[in-house]
Design an enzyme around this catalytic site. Structure first.
Site, PDB file in Angstrom:
ATOM      1  N   SER A 155     -77.043 -27.151 -22.502  1.00  0.00           N
ATOM      2  CA  SER A 155     -75.925 -26.256 -22.151  1.00  0.00           C
ATOM      3  C   SER A 155     -75.945 -25.075 -23.097  1.00  0.00           C
ATOM      4  O   SER A 155     -76.564 -25.149 -24.175  1.00  0.00           O
ATOM      5  CB  SER A 155     -74.614 -27.043 -22.338  1.00  0.00           C
ATOM      6  OG  SER A 155     -73.492 -26.198 -22.265  1.00  0.00           O
ATOM      7  N   TYR A 157     -68.907 -33.041 -26.723  1.00  0.00           N
ATOM      8  CA  TYR A 157     -69.816 -32.376 -25.784  1.00  0.00           C
ATOM      9  C   TYR A 157     -70.799 -31.470 -26.542  1.00  0.00           C
ATOM     10  O   TYR A 157     -72.016 -31.517 -26.318  1.00  0.00           O
ATOM     11  CB  TYR A 157     -68.983 -31.557 -24.783  1.00  0.00           C
ATOM     12  CG  TYR A 157     -69.752 -30.951 -23.647  1.00  0.00           C
ATOM     13  CD1 TYR A 157     -69.920 -31.647 -22.448  1.00  0.00           C
ATOM     14  CD2 TYR A 157     -70.307 -29.673 -23.740  1.00  0.00           C
ATOM     15  CE1 TYR A 157     -70.615 -31.093 -21.385  1.00  0.00           C
ATOM     16  CE2 TYR A 157     -71.013 -29.111 -22.684  1.00  0.00           C
ATOM     17  CZ  TYR A 157     -71.159 -29.822 -21.510  1.00  0.00           C
ATOM     18  OH  TYR A 157     -71.852 -29.261 -20.463  1.00  0.00           O
TER      19      TYR A 157
HETATM   20  P1  NAD Z   1     -70.809 -33.085 -12.197  1.00  0.00           P
HETATM   21  O1  NAD Z   1     -69.531 -33.739 -12.644  1.00  0.00           O
HETATM   22  O2  NAD Z   1     -70.853 -32.423 -10.875  1.00  0.00           O
HETATM   23  O3  NAD Z   1     -72.006 -34.122 -12.271  1.00  0.00           O
HETATM   24  C1  NAD Z   1     -72.117 -35.055 -13.301  1.00  0.00           C
HETATM   25  C2  NAD Z   1     -73.043 -36.149 -12.833  1.00  0.00           C
HETATM   26  O4  NAD Z   1     -73.156 -37.120 -13.882  1.00  0.00           O
HETATM   27  C3  NAD Z   1     -72.511 -36.878 -11.595  1.00  0.00           C
HETATM   28  O5  NAD Z   1     -73.575 -37.145 -10.716  1.00  0.00           O
HETATM   29  C4  NAD Z   1     -71.982 -38.181 -12.175  1.00  0.00           C
HETATM   30  O6  NAD Z   1     -72.052 -39.257 -11.253  1.00  0.00           O
HETATM   31  C5  NAD Z   1     -72.964 -38.397 -13.312  1.00  0.00           C
HETATM   32  N1  NAD Z   1     -72.454 -39.352 -14.293  1.00  0.00           N
HETATM   33  C6  NAD Z   1     -71.323 -39.269 -15.038  1.00  0.00           C
HETATM   34  N2  NAD Z   1     -71.182 -40.390 -15.781  1.00  0.00           N
HETATM   35  C7  NAD Z   1     -72.258 -41.177 -15.498  1.00  0.00           C
HETATM   36  C8  NAD Z   1     -72.680 -42.461 -15.935  1.00  0.00           C
HETATM   37  N3  NAD Z   1     -71.955 -43.185 -16.805  1.00  0.00           N
HETATM   38  N4  NAD Z   1     -73.824 -42.962 -15.442  1.00  0.00           N
HETATM   39  C9  NAD Z   1     -74.563 -42.267 -14.519  1.00  0.00           C
HETATM   40  N5  NAD Z   1     -74.202 -41.048 -14.068  1.00  0.00           N
HETATM   41  C10 NAD Z   1     -73.067 -40.518 -14.557  1.00  0.00           C
HETATM   42  O7  NAD Z   1     -71.181 -32.076 -13.373  1.00  0.00           O
HETATM   43  P2  NAD Z   1     -72.264 -30.896 -13.491  1.00  0.00           P
HETATM   44  O8  NAD Z   1     -71.514 -29.672 -13.851  1.00  0.00           O
HETATM   45  O9  NAD Z   1     -73.193 -30.887 -12.359  1.00  0.00           O
HETATM   46  O10 NAD Z   1     -73.017 -31.359 -14.823  1.00  0.00           O
HETATM   47  C11 NAD Z   1     -74.334 -31.828 -14.848  1.00  0.00           C
HETATM   48  C12 NAD Z   1     -74.925 -31.599 -16.224  1.00  0.00           C
HETATM   49  O11 NAD Z   1     -74.986 -30.200 -16.475  1.00  0.00           O
HETATM   50  C13 NAD Z   1     -74.098 -32.211 -17.361  1.00  0.00           C
HETATM   51  O12 NAD Z   1     -74.954 -32.751 -18.340  1.00  0.00           O
HETATM   52  C14 NAD Z   1     -73.364 -31.011 -17.896  1.00  0.00           C
HETATM   53  O13 NAD Z   1     -72.994 -31.180 -19.229  1.00  0.00           O
HETATM   54  C15 NAD Z   1     -74.392 -29.920 -17.718  1.00  0.00           C
HETATM   55  N6  NAD Z   1     -73.849 -28.578 -17.735  1.00  0.00           N
HETATM   56  C16 NAD Z   1     -72.949 -28.196 -16.794  1.00  0.00           C
HETATM   57  C17 NAD Z   1     -72.459 -26.894 -16.825  1.00  0.00           C
HETATM   58  C18 NAD Z   1     -71.467 -26.397 -15.809  1.00  0.00           C
HETATM   59  O14 NAD Z   1     -70.956 -25.299 -15.987  1.00  0.00           O
HETATM   60  N7  NAD Z   1     -71.194 -27.105 -14.744  1.00  0.00           N
HETATM   61  C19 NAD Z   1     -72.882 -26.014 -17.822  1.00  0.00           C
HETATM   62  C20 NAD Z   1     -73.801 -26.452 -18.752  1.00  0.00           C
HETATM   63  C21 NAD Z   1     -74.286 -27.738 -18.703  1.00  0.00           C
END
Ligand code: NAD
Length: 257
Positions: free
Chosen positions: A139, A152
């Site tokens: 991130s 985080y």
């Molecule tokens: P999201 O909530 O849409 O997806 C998160 C995913 O993680 C889901 O599929 C969920 O089922 C899975 N998950 C959560 N707990 C779990 C567990 N215990 N076991 C297995 N799976 C689990 O979120 P997102 O925004 O798509 O985030 C995905 C990744 O991208 C994360 O690591 C997040 O930190 C990172 N990220 C997101 C952003 C953003 O702006 N959305 C920015 C930077 C980084």
């Protein structure tokens, strides 16, 4: 080397960025393994839809990545892993002195320790196959910090460190390890933190979106899951064979500030 016929395991891929990356890798010809902890009908339906639309084989494998043994068993059940995308994540927003210890433990387990476990289980399979790509979704918070996100930010910085170690340990092999560092992408994870952040800053949710969230992103636009999938595809290409141990920011200029 094309990714046609390669097996890609994308953790946390029934939603958001993971699902976007799974779609793009499948469009590129990879057989993808979707994962989450939920094991719902919708999860299996998503895999069926990807198979149908792309002509590749997509499977769903349940694993609760807060548990190390489950993370390792996801890789075992996948059978082969050529491309490992460590993406699963959660968020909790609170000042350090009010941050629940169990939330800290959960975030570190899902977002940092699971990367260790899946990577440890997948590297022998990549070595046997003679090719591999480890793509860790860190991130902008793996490179910078924000208040109220101690667990985080710590986990995401840890993922960047882990990526460098994997790259060094595989440097003489046809395996690379890199971290993608997205800025804000409008996914359920971001939508869910808007109300809490609004409370912390005493603002409306609309004001938080514009003034707090996109404030950090000079482009004033969210990155998209398709763009992140495209970057993952690039990291699997021959052009990226000498890119290892680094971070690729997809953050509209956030970390240039
Ligand atoms: P999201 O909530 O849409 O997806 C998160 C995913 O993680 C889901 O599929 C969920 O089922 C899975 N998950 C959560 N707990 C779990 C567990 N215990 N076991 C297995 N799976 C689990 O979120 P997102 O925004 O798509 O985030 C995905 C990744 O991208 C994360 O690591 C997040 O930190 C990172 N990220 C997101 C952003 C953003 O702006 N959305 C920015 C930077 C980084």
């Amino acid at each position: 080397m094309s990714i046609t016929g390669k097996t890609a395991v994308v953790t946390g891929s029934n939603s958001g960025i993971g699902l976007g990356i799974a779609w793009e890798l499948a469009k590129g010809g990879a057989n993808v393994v979707l994962n989450s902890y939920t094991d719902s009908e919708d999860d299996h339906a998503l895999a069926a839809e990807i198979s149908k639309e792309t002509g590749t084989t997509a499977r769903y494998i349940q694993a609760d990545l807060s548990k190390g043994a489950a993370a390792r068993s996801l890789i075992e059940k996948a059978g082969q892993v050529d491309i490992l995308v460590n993406n699963a994540g959660i968020q909790h927003v609170a000042p350090i002195d009010e941050f629940p210890a169990e939330k800290w433990d959960m975030i570190i387990a899902i977002m940092l320790s699971s990367v260790f476990h899946t990577t440890a289980a997948a590297l022998p399979l990549m070595r046997k196959a003679g090719w591999g790509r480890v793509i860790n979704i860190s991130s902008a918070h793996g490179l910078t910090a924000s208040p109220y996100k101690s667990a985080y930010v710590s986990a995401k910085h840890g993922v960047v460190g882990m990526t460098k170690v994997v790259a060094l340990e595989t440097a003489r092999e046809p395996i690379t390890a890199n971290a993608i560092c997205p800025g804000y992408v409008l996914t359920p994870l971001v939508e869910a933190q808007i109300p809490d952040t609004a409370k912390k800053y005493d603002m409306s949710e609309e004001e938080v979106t514009q003034k707090v969230i996109l404030e950090r992103q000079p482009s004033k636009e969210f990155a998209t899951t398709e763009q992140l999938g495209g970057v993952a595809q690039f990291l699997c290409s021959d052009a990226a064979a000498q890119i290892t141990g680094t971070t690729i920011s997809v953050d509209g200029g956030w970390t240039a500030l």
